[in-house]
Write an enzyme that holds these catalytic residues in place. Sequence first.
Site, PDB file in Angstrom:
ATOM      1  N   ASP A 101      49.946  65.468 -41.874  1.00 40.71           N
ATOM      2  CA  ASP A 101      49.785  65.181 -40.336  1.00 40.71           C
ATOM      3  C   ASP A 101      48.883  66.232 -39.533  1.00 40.71           C
ATOM      4  OD1 ASP A 101      51.168  62.908 -39.970  1.00 40.71           O
ATOM      5  OD2 ASP A 101      52.892  63.861 -39.473  1.00 40.71           O
TER       6      ASP A 101
ATOM      7  N   MET B  31      56.745  67.103 -26.744  1.00 41.72           N
ATOM      8  CA  MET B  31      55.836  66.230 -26.475  1.00 41.72           C
ATOM      9  C   MET B  31      55.988  65.725 -24.755  1.00 41.72           C
ATOM     10  SD  MET B  31      56.452  63.886 -29.722  1.00 41.72           S
ATOM     11  CE  MET B  31      58.242  64.304 -29.814  1.00 41.72           C
TER      12      MET B  31
ATOM     13  N   LYS C 124      46.984  62.315 -35.983  1.00 42.58           N
ATOM     14  CA  LYS C 124      46.747  61.930 -35.005  1.00 42.58           C
ATOM     15  C   LYS C 124      46.033  63.192 -34.314  1.00 42.58           C
ATOM     16  CE  LYS C 124      48.108  61.041 -30.114  1.00 42.58           C
ATOM     17  NZ  LYS C 124      49.133  60.714 -29.050  1.00 42.58           N
TER      18      LYS C 124
END
Length: 256
Positions: free
Chosen positions: A38, A173, A60
Site C-alpha cells: 500500500d 482518517m 492510493k
Amino acid sequence: MSLKTPKLTVVGAGPGDVDLITIKAIKVLKTADVVLYDALVNEELLDYINPEAEQIFVGKRRGCYRYQQEQINELIVERAKTSGHVVRLKGGDPFIFGRGAEEMEYAANNGLETAIVPGISSSLAVPAYQNIPLTKRGSSESFWVITGTTKEHKISSDIELAAKSNATVVVLMGMSKLPQIVKLFQAQGKNNLPVAIIQNGTRADEKIGIGTVDTIENVVVENELRNPAIIVLGDVVKHRQVILDIQQEYATQLKE
C-alpha cells in the site's frame, strides 16, 4: 500452475518508521513469491522482500485508486494460484481499519490458506512518538480508536458517543471531518479539551499541531496539516508539554 500451496499472509508494516516492523513480518517478506503493498508502507521495507518476488503497488495516492478493493481481492487469489505465497503488506495493523479481514475472508473463500502478522498500529505508536500516552492515571482510564469516515463517506456516529465519555479519542482518517468532530465535542462543552493532530507520524517528515477543540482548526491552517494524519483528543495530550518542560528545566540546570 505453481506446485506451491496458494497462500495469503496479511502483514502489518507499522506506522511509518522502518524500524517499527516486526521481526516476524521481515521473516515472512523473505518467503514471499508476490508482495502487494500500500501507499502508507515505507518503501524502505521493500528491501526486506525476497529479491525474486514480484512486487505490486496497489495503494492510493493523491485521491487516485490504482486498484479498487475488488480488484485487489481478485489479484491476491490469481497470484496465489499461479505463484504461491502472496504477502499483502499494509500500513499500521491490518486489522485496525486496514481491510485485512476482508481480504483474508475473500482469499479463504477461494481456497487459499491464510495467515496474519499483526503490525504496530498508528493509533498507538504515532501519539507515543510525540510523548502522548493514550491512558494515564488521573487523566484517562480508556481510549477509543475510531474511523473518521465510514464506508458511506460519512462521519462515524461513534464519535458523538466518544465525545460524551472521559476517554482519550483517537480518530483515524478524520481530517476531512474535522469541523464536524469539533462541533460534536463543543456540543458536550469540551471547548478547552486538548487536541493534537499528527501528520506522517513516526516518519522523518512528521508534523504536529497542538491546540484545543476551539482552536484546532486554526492550528491546522497555520501548520498546513493534511492527510495522512491522526487526531488525538483528550487531557493526555498535555503530557507532551509536561515532558518538554521537565527536559527544558533539566537542561537549564545543567547550564547553571
